[in-house]
Write a protein that holds these residues in place. Structure first.
Motif, short mmCIF file in Angstrom:
data_model
loop_
_atom_site.label_atom_id
_atom_site.label_comp_id
_atom_site.label_asym_id
_atom_site.label_seq_id
_atom_site.Cartn_x
_atom_site.Cartn_y
_atom_site.Cartn_z
N UNK A 102 0.84 -1.19 0.00
CA UNK A 102 0.00 0.00 0.00
C UNK A 102 0.87 1.24 0.00
N UNK A 103 0.33 2.33 -0.53
CA UNK A 103 1.06 3.59 -0.55
C UNK A 103 0.62 4.53 0.58
N UNK A 104 -0.65 4.82 0.65
CA UNK A 104 -1.12 5.79 1.63
C UNK A 104 -1.05 5.22 3.04
N UNK A 105 -0.44 5.99 3.95
CA UNK A 105 -0.52 5.68 5.38
C UNK A 105 -1.67 6.49 5.95
N UNK A 106 -2.50 5.84 6.76
CA UNK A 106 -3.60 6.59 7.37
C UNK A 106 -3.84 6.12 8.79
N UNK A 107 -4.37 7.04 9.57
CA UNK A 107 -4.64 6.78 10.98
C UNK A 107 -6.10 7.10 11.28
N UNK A 108 -6.58 6.60 12.41
CA UNK A 108 -7.93 6.91 12.87
C UNK A 108 -7.92 8.27 13.56
N UNK A 109 -8.82 9.17 13.16
CA UNK A 109 -8.88 10.50 13.76
C UNK A 109 -10.26 10.75 14.35
N UNK A 110 -10.33 11.00 15.65
CA UNK A 110 -11.59 11.31 16.31
C UNK A 110 -11.30 12.26 17.46
N UNK A 111 -12.04 13.33 17.54
CA UNK A 111 -11.87 14.25 18.66
C UNK A 111 -12.39 13.58 19.92
N UNK A 112 -11.60 13.65 20.96
CA UNK A 112 -11.97 13.01 22.22
C UNK A 112 -13.11 13.78 22.89
N UNK A 113 -14.16 13.07 23.22
CA UNK A 113 -15.33 13.68 23.84
C UNK A 113 -15.38 13.27 25.31
N UNK A 114 -15.51 14.24 26.22
CA UNK A 114 -15.58 13.89 27.65
C UNK A 114 -16.70 12.89 27.92
N UNK A 115 -16.42 11.96 28.81
CA UNK A 115 -17.37 10.93 29.24
C UNK A 115 -17.71 9.93 28.12
N UNK A 116 -17.01 10.02 27.00
CA UNK A 116 -17.23 9.05 25.92
C UNK A 116 -15.87 8.67 25.35
N UNK A 117 -15.17 7.76 26.03
CA UNK A 117 -13.80 7.41 25.61
C UNK A 117 -13.77 6.91 24.16
N UNK A 118 -12.87 7.44 23.35
CA UNK A 118 -12.74 6.98 21.97
C UNK A 118 -11.97 5.68 21.92
N UNK A 119 -11.89 5.04 20.76
CA UNK A 119 -11.04 3.85 20.65
C UNK A 119 -9.61 4.20 21.04
N UNK A 120 -8.92 3.25 21.64
CA UNK A 120 -7.56 3.53 22.10
C UNK A 120 -6.64 3.91 20.96
N UNK A 121 -7.00 3.53 19.75
CA UNK A 121 -6.13 3.82 18.61
C UNK A 121 -6.44 5.14 17.93
N UNK A 122 -7.46 5.86 18.39
CA UNK A 122 -7.82 7.07 17.67
C UNK A 122 -6.91 8.23 18.02
N UNK A 123 -6.73 9.12 17.05
CA UNK A 123 -5.86 10.28 17.17
C UNK A 123 -6.73 11.52 17.23
N UNK A 124 -6.45 12.40 18.21
CA UNK A 124 -7.21 13.65 18.33
C UNK A 124 -6.38 14.78 17.75
N UNK A 125 -6.72 15.25 16.56
CA UNK A 125 -5.92 16.31 15.92
C UNK A 125 -5.85 17.58 16.75
N UNK A 126 -6.89 17.88 17.52
CA UNK A 126 -6.91 19.13 18.28
C UNK A 126 -5.86 19.16 19.39
N UNK A 127 -5.31 17.99 19.73
CA UNK A 127 -4.31 17.92 20.79
C UNK A 127 -2.88 18.04 20.28
N UNK A 128 -2.72 18.13 18.95
CA UNK A 128 -1.38 18.17 18.36
C UNK A 128 -1.08 19.55 17.78
N UNK A 129 0.02 20.13 18.18
CA UNK A 129 0.41 21.46 17.69
C UNK A 129 1.04 21.41 16.30
N UNK A 130 1.37 20.21 15.80
CA UNK A 130 2.02 20.10 14.49
C UNK A 130 1.08 19.56 13.41
#
Length: 448
Positions: A102-130
């Motif tokens: 495969x060529x494209x690398x992709x990750x799971x992206x979900x904003x973390x919602x309080x009281x509703x834990x996301x999958x452990x593998x999900x990435x929250x873009x709002x928490x990354x400065x880069x």
């Protein structure tokens, strides 16, 4: 391109990383991280069949300036080669299936919602400065981009959107983004183009490692990478550790290499994937008998049919019809009465047996995939059959027409107890026999 079923569980939270990058990473550092092991669902992204349903890339851009990464990690063998990468600033660990087709690398992206834990593998873009999203004006978001198999479009927010569908019906879609992979608190890769999947049928992402210019291997400009997959004796075994490298492997002096087949940009063939690792397979041997299969069966013809690739993301091996028929014919000759009649595992494997797998394997003999210069992948008779559960063992070879592809794939079931090195600079693949369950300890001894 991962093929269905268990595909090797490489769980890759960096275990000792020595690297030197010729661009922004010019230090020589060593890293050590803890190892974790998880089992993945049989219906996860590891069960993916072949590549996407979109058109093949139109050209291959040579790998540019090479960075000298020296990275090693251990992994657990279960369902897929899964690497856990620390992505973003601060880093968030992401599970990704290592996929050399495969060529494209992709990750799971979900904003973390309080009281509703996301999958452990999900990435929250709002928490990354880069983290940044590619706009519609980015060249990659325009139609007919060379060397990219992914259809893109402009979404309602004027951001670059992608949709990736696989032949087994699984899918991933979201935005194309730029993000760094953190190697320590002070070091990271340059920004890499990734898919940020907001809607996917899978829980893991994909680490694309093919020859495309947007694969992880190409974007990081590594010179080579390698892995060693331990033998899995049964479905109930506790996964054992193997090893994964980015950069120089200290065992490479023992490897034997075959040159990859390459295809000029002008050589457009409808059935060819020019970004896959295409091997010059010459024949197949069972026991001492070389099967009567023409070498041309394993080479692309004028239309690209016959291509033979090696793939970390496919569990089983798939052979072109002529080759598969000869393998099946020889197995029937040797142990025909022992074959489990009318049984087909997962609609794929139709040469299966009840009873003692080792005894059946010894009656068949070693299986060898032969390449140029006398290089071979030898599958020893004692591990010839794969445990598929319920006391049933199957020959891990299927007919490639099941994948709607006119060629062959060497899957990871036949890469066990073997170092497999992808030398991107010299366009070759190396093989070295190993006890992969001990490979991590051997690597630690080298760096001790």
């Amino acid at each position: 391109m991962a093929v269905r079923n268990s595909i090797l569980l490489l769980f890759f939270i960096f275990s000792a990383f020595i690297f030197s990058c010729s661009s922004s990473l010019n230090s020589s550092l060593s890293y050590s991280f803890p190892l974790s092991s998880v089992r993945i669902s049989p219906h996860s992204s590891a069960s993916r069949i072949r590549s996407s349903l979109v058109s093949l890339p139109k050209k291959r851009v040579p790998v540019a300036k090479v960075s000298t990464y020296n990275y090693r990690s251990s992994f657990k063998y279960s369902m897929a080669l899964i690497v856990s990468l620390p992505i973003g600033t601060p880093p968030q660990t992401q599970q990704m299936v290592l996929d050399t087709a495969s060529q494209l690398s992709w990750i799971q992206c979900h904003k973390k919602v309080p009281k509703k834990p996301p999958p452990t593998t999900s990435f929250d873009p709002s928490l990354s400065s880069t983290f940044s999203v590619l706009p519609c004006t980015h060249p990659l978001c325009k139609p007919r981009v060379p060397d990219f198999t992914l259809p893109t479009s402009c979404d309602q927010n004027r951001l670059c959107h992608y949709s990736y569908f696989y032949a087994d019906g699984t899918f991933a879609e979201g935005n194309l983004v730029r993000e760094r992979i953190a190697l320590s608190r002070s070091q990271s890769t340059p920004p890499l183009i990734l898919g940020c999947s907001s809607d996917s049928s899978e829980s893991q992402g994909i680490l694309g490692m093919n020859l495309g210019r947007l694969s992880f291997a190409s974007q990081t400009k590594i010179s080579k990478f390698s892995y060693c997959v331990p033998h899995r004796r049964s479905q109930n075994d506790v996964p054992t550790s193997g090893a994964f490298y980015l950069g120089q492997n200290p065992n490479s002096h023992t490897f034997r290499y075959v040159n990859l087949l390459t295809f000029p940009q002008a050589q457009r063939m409808p059935n060819l994937d020019p970004l896959a690792y295409t091997l010059p397979m010459a024949g197949i041997r069972i026991g001492m008998k070389r099967l009567n299969v023409s070498a041309a069966t394993f080479r692309p013809n004028a239309g690209g049919a016959g291509q033979t690739i090696i793939d970390s993301g496919s569990e089983f091996t798939y052979l072109a019809d002529e080759a598969y028929a000869k393998v099946k014919e020889e197995i029937v000759r040797l142990v025909g009465p022992k074959i489990k009649r009318g049984y087909v595992y997962e609609g794929v494997l139709d040469t299966c047996f009840d009873g003692n797998a080792v005894e059946v394997g010894r009656s068949i003999g070693d299986l060898a995939f032969e390449f140029e210069k006398g290089v071979e992948i030898v599958v020893e008779k004692e591990r010839l059959l794969s445990d598929v559960g319920g006391g049933v063992h199957c020959l891990g070879i299927a007919r490639s027409e099941l994948l709607a592809m006119p060629g062959s794939i060497i899957g990871n079931v036949h890469q066990q107890n073997l170092w497999v090195e992808y030398d991107l600079v010299n366009r070759r693949v190396g093989f070295g026999k190993a006890d992969c369950s001990r490979s991590l300890q051997q690597v630690n001894d080298v760096h001790a």
